[in-house]
Motif scaffolding. Structure first.
Motif, PDB file in Angstrom:
ATOM      1  N   THR A 116       0.843  -1.195   0.000  1.00 10.79           N
ATOM      2  CA  THR A 116       0.000   0.000   0.000  1.00 10.79           C
ATOM      3  C   THR A 116       0.877   1.243   0.000  1.00 10.79           C
ATOM      4  N   SER A 117       0.254   2.375  -0.238  1.00 11.35           N
ATOM      5  CA  SER A 117       0.962   3.655  -0.220  1.00 11.35           C
ATOM      6  C   SER A 117       0.709   4.431   1.076  1.00 11.35           C
ATOM      7  N   ALA A 118       0.125   3.771   2.067  1.00  3.11           N
ATOM      8  CA  ALA A 118      -0.160   4.433   3.349  1.00  3.11           C
ATOM      9  C   ALA A 118       1.155   4.791   4.051  1.00  3.11           C
ATOM     10  N   PRO A 119       1.161   5.853   4.837  1.00  3.50           N
ATOM     11  CA  PRO A 119       2.399   6.263   5.529  1.00  3.50           C
ATOM     12  C   PRO A 119       2.861   5.229   6.535  1.00  3.50           C
ATOM     13  N   CYS A 161     -10.912  -5.470   4.342  1.00  7.03           N
ATOM     14  CA  CYS A 161     -10.297  -4.135   4.409  1.00  7.03           C
ATOM     15  C   CYS A 161      -8.840  -4.177   3.954  1.00  7.03           C
ATOM     16  N   LEU A 162      -8.115  -5.210   4.343  1.00  4.09           N
ATOM     17  CA  LEU A 162      -6.717  -5.339   3.941  1.00  4.09           C
ATOM     18  C   LEU A 162      -6.601  -5.530   2.433  1.00  4.09           C
ATOM     19  N   ALA A 163      -7.476  -6.334   1.866  1.00  6.65           N
ATOM     20  CA  ALA A 163      -7.449  -6.543   0.420  1.00  6.65           C
ATOM     21  C   ALA A 163      -7.729  -5.241  -0.318  1.00  6.65           C
ATOM     22  N   ALA A 164      -8.723  -4.476   0.158  1.00  5.40           N
ATOM     23  CA  ALA A 164      -9.089  -3.230  -0.509  1.00  5.40           C
ATOM     24  C   ALA A 164      -8.006  -2.174  -0.364  1.00  5.40           C
ATOM     25  N   ALA A 165      -7.238  -2.213   0.721  1.00  5.08           N
ATOM     26  CA  ALA A 165      -6.227  -1.184   0.971  1.00  5.08           C
ATOM     27  C   ALA A 165      -5.154  -1.158  -0.114  1.00  5.08           C
ATOM     28  N   ALA A 166      -4.943  -2.297  -0.770  1.00  4.69           N
ATOM     29  CA  ALA A 166      -3.924  -2.347  -1.824  1.00  4.69           C
ATOM     30  C   ALA A 166      -4.424  -1.792  -3.142  1.00  4.69           C
ATOM     31  N   LEU A 167      -5.695  -1.456  -3.221  1.00  7.48           N
ATOM     32  CA  LEU A 167      -6.299  -1.054  -4.497  1.00  7.48           C
ATOM     33  C   LEU A 167      -6.709   0.403  -4.524  1.00  7.48           C
ATOM     34  N   VAL A 168      -6.442   1.145  -3.436  1.00 10.51           N
ATOM     35  CA  VAL A 168      -6.902   2.534  -3.362  1.00 10.51           C
ATOM     36  C   VAL A 168      -5.719   3.455  -3.082  1.00 10.51           C
ATOM     37  N   GLY A 169      -6.013   4.760  -3.005  1.00 12.93           N
ATOM     38  CA  GLY A 169      -4.973   5.753  -2.783  1.00 12.93           C
ATOM     39  C   GLY A 169      -4.468   5.792  -1.350  1.00 12.93           C
TER      40      GLY A 169
END
Length: 451
Positions: free
Chosen positions: A282-285, A334-342
């Motif tokens: 993911t691109s999360a900080p 939620c973990l799966a979706a986190a890799a597909l969003v900003g």
């Protein structure tokens, strides 16, 4: 739902710690538990660096060392259960603390990989055995209020672990060989104090078996005790005598222990899955990683006591297993979706996943113990709880490689498959436990009421 912001939960927790289920024995054991876990926090925070900088082991050697020790630790639970069926629990628990004291002292004088391997393996065996004996002691001491005691023990353990990690941070900041050795000595000292505290307790008496042997209804009369030598038949509800020769030949209990392994995956998801998924996919900080642990610690302390009250007894405990599967499934989604969003959407989803996996942990922490006790024949409970204790140990060894080697390697689909599998297995576990306990689906009593 009642809000916890008015301090009521905190006051309730403090009151319960002053007068826990089981009275004086339980109060001393909670203190011993907090001291023991303070030492565990010191070890967890400093062991890898100690082995790296003081004993000069390579990363590969450390991995083999800790991995082998984790596998060896699996034997600690059934060994403790078997011994507790023959000897009093209190001296056995003191022995576990002293055994770990000796092995930690040997760690300080050993610098060779070949010498450290058996020493740390025995340390882990003693650690898992101690945890099983603590559970058995609490079961005998707290009686029917064991779920409330479990909540208090988790609060005490979390507090101790946090204190240990904080002390370790000071030693690690110093960073000298002497500082590292002092941290290991601090862990050893915790075993001495814990052993002295356990010595001050009175041996908890075994609960009498007259009710079970007479065939009288247990508790509120809604079900027969599991340990009375009878088992409900699935077809017509009749009861037939069952000959049990121990947990290893009790297929129903072995099925419970086996299914309880995936019911402990929340531990690996929080400690391994969440931070690695954030960093790698993911691109999360990266600054969010400490927040996962903060969310978990705070919610466990604030909600554990409240949740335990809503999961007491066989009906609610079995329902909590089902809710565990649902929460884990949504967390994995939620973990799966986190890799597909900003970036910020991923951050929000990961924080939601941390919240959900913590709620799942709260469900598991009370239901696993409650069901492990309820499903065990009362006259063989020690041996049965020893087998049940293996589930968490196996998960700690198998969970991280499962997540890193299979789930995360498969990408978002891997998380969806994992969530679906856990949810499905939780339904199987719930139905299997309810059938063994002779529980019909309740029509009027909602499970885990919001309060």
């Amino acid at each position: 739902m009642r809000r916890g912001g008015d301090g009521g939960e905190g006051q309730g927790l403090l009151a319960q710690l002053r007068n826990p289920p089981g009275g004086r024995n339980a109060r001393i054991m909670l203190l011993a538990l907090a001291v023991d876990r303070t030492g565990s926090g010191l070890w967890a925070a400093s062991s890898v660096l100690y082995l790296t900088f003081v004993t000069q082991l390579s990363a590969q050697q450390i991995g083999v060392l800790l991995g082998t020790a984790g596998v060896a630790g699996i034997a600690g639970s059934p060994l403790a259960g078997r011994l507790a069926g023959r000897f009093p629990v209190r001296p056995l628990l003191i022995g576990c603390h002293l055994l770990r004291l000796v092995t930690l002292a040997l760690v300080l004088v050993c610098s060779d990989f070949g010498a450290l391997l058996p020493v740390i393996a025995v340390t882990y065996v003693g650690d898992r055995a101690a945890k099983t004996l603590e559970m058995l002691f609490a079961t005998r001491t707290a009686g029917e209020r064991r779920a409330a005691y479990q909540a208090l023990s988790r609060s005490a353990a979390n507090a101790g672990y946090g204190v240990g990690a904080g002390i370790a941070a000071i030693g690690l900041a110093v960073g000298t060989t002497g500082a590292y050795r002092a941290l290991i000595l601090g862990n050893a000292l915790s075993f001495v104090v814990a052993a002295v505290l356990v010595w001050r307790t009175d041996e908890a008496r075994e609960r009498t078996l007259e009710v079970a042997r007479s065939g009288a209804p247990a508790g509120d009369g809604r079900e027969a005790p599991v340990g009375d030598g009878r088992e409900v038949l699935a077809g017509d509800g009749r009861e037939a005598p069952v000959r049990r020769t121990g947990p290893w030949r009790d297929r129903g209990y072995l099925r419970f222990a086996l299914l309880d392994i995936p019911m402990n995956l929340d531990d690996s998801i929080l400690a391994v899955g969440l931070p690695l998924w954030l960093v790698e996919r993911t691109s999360a900080p990266h600054a969010l990683v400490p927040a996962f642990l903060v969310i978990n610690t705070v919610l466990v302390v604030v909600l554990q006591l409240s949740v335990s009250k809503r999961a007491e007894g066989p009906r609610r405990a079995t329902r909590a297993v089902l809710l565990y599967g649902v929460l884990t499934f949504v967390c994995c989604g939620c973990l799966a979706a986190a890799a597909l969003v900003g970036t910020w959407a991923a951050a929000a989803l990961l924080l939601a996943a941390a919240l959900l996996v913590t709620l799942a942990e709260l469900m598991r922490s009370v239901s696993s113990w409650e069901l492990a006790v309820l499903l065990a024949p009362e006259d063989s409970r020690a041996a049965y709880l020893g087998v049940a204790g293996m589930s968490q140990s196996i998960q700690k060894s198998a969970g991280p490689p499962l997540l890193t080697g299979a789930v995360m390697a498969a990408g978002p689909v891997g998380w969806l498959v994992l969530g679906t599998a856990v949810a499905g297995l939780s339904a199987v576990q719930q139905r299997s436990c309810a059938r063994r306990l002779g529980i019909d689906e309740p029509r009027t009593e909602p499970a885990l009421q919001a309060g």
